[in-house]
Design an enzyme around this catalytic site. Structure first.
Site, PDB file in Angstrom:
ATOM      1  N   ASP A  44       0.844  -1.195   0.000  1.00 42.14           N
ATOM      2  CA  ASP A  44       0.000   0.000   0.000  1.00 42.14           C
ATOM      3  C   ASP A  44       0.883   1.250   0.000  1.00 42.14           C
ATOM      4  O   ASP A  44       1.599   1.504   0.968  1.00 42.14           O
ATOM      5  CB  ASP A  44      -0.901  -0.006   1.237  1.00 42.14           C
ATOM      6  CG  ASP A  44      -1.860   1.164   1.220  1.00 42.14           C
ATOM      7  OD1 ASP A  44      -2.877   1.075   0.517  1.00 42.14           O
ATOM      8  OD2 ASP A  44      -1.572   2.187   1.883  1.00 42.14           O
ATOM      9  N   HIS A 111      -7.273  10.018  -1.647  1.00 37.86           N
ATOM     10  CA  HIS A 111      -6.664   9.879  -0.313  1.00 37.86           C
ATOM     11  C   HIS A 111      -7.549  10.428   0.821  1.00 37.86           C
ATOM     12  O   HIS A 111      -7.674   9.817   1.869  1.00 37.86           O
ATOM     13  CB  HIS A 111      -5.287  10.549  -0.299  1.00 37.86           C
ATOM     14  CG  HIS A 111      -4.343   9.947   0.695  1.00 37.86           C
ATOM     15  ND1 HIS A 111      -3.000   9.798   0.467  1.00 37.86           N
ATOM     16  CD2 HIS A 111      -4.562   9.444   1.934  1.00 37.86           C
ATOM     17  CE1 HIS A 111      -2.435   9.234   1.527  1.00 37.86           C
ATOM     18  NE2 HIS A 111      -3.363   9.017   2.430  1.00 37.86           N
TER      19      HIS A 111
END
Ligand code: A2P
Length: 283
Positions: A44, A111
């Site tokens: 990630d 995000h």
């Protein structure tokens, strides 16, 4: 390692290596390559972590040394808050895949949601960012798309105008910070929840309740947290730069937390972490 399956059928390895706060350079290269060599199939990343070139180098090194193909690894990245909107997101995506040295991503996330505190037209801004993600998805540059740090009302607004529904929501999730409302919303809408900071950025490790439960299972608190996240139907992304810890965090198949112990941990009060509120943040 087991997989979760996203709503579009994409398989996603059930534990991923987190890279937030992993220092750029040799440390990141070593952490990522070690993780791949010891069995991780999921990394990630994010542009704002400021280490994507090194993460990319770690990916290439790890794949080569483990004798794996690119397709055998699941790689996520995220478009940062300064790059919202259609054109900027398109450019941010190209920069990220360039830095990582990849020609496609397995998952790309927004995000943080644009929020009402900062933007009168937050819904429109999120929709424009999403339109770029949808286009990249349809063009085959990204295998799945989603969001991060979204609450139910951010998701509802996004889904109203979306052609492709978000497949993932990555949120802070650890004992004492379960964000039940958004997790329930995601599970009802077949959105996989991923946990950033499943160890509460390490703050869980000295918690007395967790220490005593971990003792029962003969595991570490870190392993207990990773296992607890999985048993809540959420995908953990523990971060570490320490080889032995990277290995330990993947080794959670040897025990099952009982319903009673799950209930005990689920009932814990907030005891540290980042605790950020997506409607209040001003970055
Ligand atoms: P380090 O990277 O120096 O090994 P989170 O994933 O919740 O953000 O937590 C990351 C923090 O927890 C880092 O400080 C990391 O340290 C530490 N950490 C990760 N795994 C373990 C572990 N198995 N045992 C102890 N500390 C750990």
């Amino acid at each position: 390692m087991k997989n979760f399956r996203l709503i579009n059928g994409t398989e996603i390895p059930a534990i991923g290596l987190g890279t937030w706060q992993t220092p750029d350079g040799e440390t990141a290269v070593k952490a990522v390559s070690h993780a791949i060599k010891c069995g991780y199939r999921h990394v990630d990343a994010a542009a704002v972590y400021d280490n994507e070139k090194s993460v990319g180098e770690g990916i290439r090194k790890g794949l080569q040394e483990a004798g794996l193909k690119r397709e055998e690894l699941f790689v996520t990245s995220k478009v940062w808050n300064t790059e919202r909107g259609y054109d900027r997101t398109m450019r941010a995506f190209e920069k990220t895949v360039g830095d990582l040295g990849l020609n496609y991503l397995d998952l790309y996330l927004i995000h943080w949601p644009a929020n009402a505190k900062q933007f009168a037209d937050w819904q429109k801004l999120n929709a424009e960012t999403w339109r770029a993600m949808e286009e990249l998805y349809k063009a085959g540059r990204i295998r799945s798309i989603g969001v991060s740090n979204f609450y139910a009302h951010h998701l509802e607004a996004l889904m109203q105008g979306a052609e492709v529904m978000p497949m993932v929501n990555q949120i802070e999730f650890h004992p004492g910070f379960m964000q039940k409302e958004v997790v329930d919303f995601c599970h009802q809408h077949d959105i996989l929840v991923e946990a950033w900071s499943p160890l509460g950025t390490g703050k869980m490790l000295s918690n007395e309740t967790l220490l005593s439960v971990a003792d029962k299972y003969g595991c570490s608190v870190a392993q207990l947290c990773v296992r607890w996240v999985l048993q809540n139907g959420v995908l953990p992304l523990p971060k570490s730069i320490t080889p032995s810890r990277i290995e330990e965090n993947l080794d959670v198949d040897g025990f099952t937390i009982s319903d009673a112990d799950m209930a005990t941990i689920n009932a814990m009060e907030y005891c540290g972490g980042s605790g950020l509120n997506a409607d209040e943040v001003d970055f």
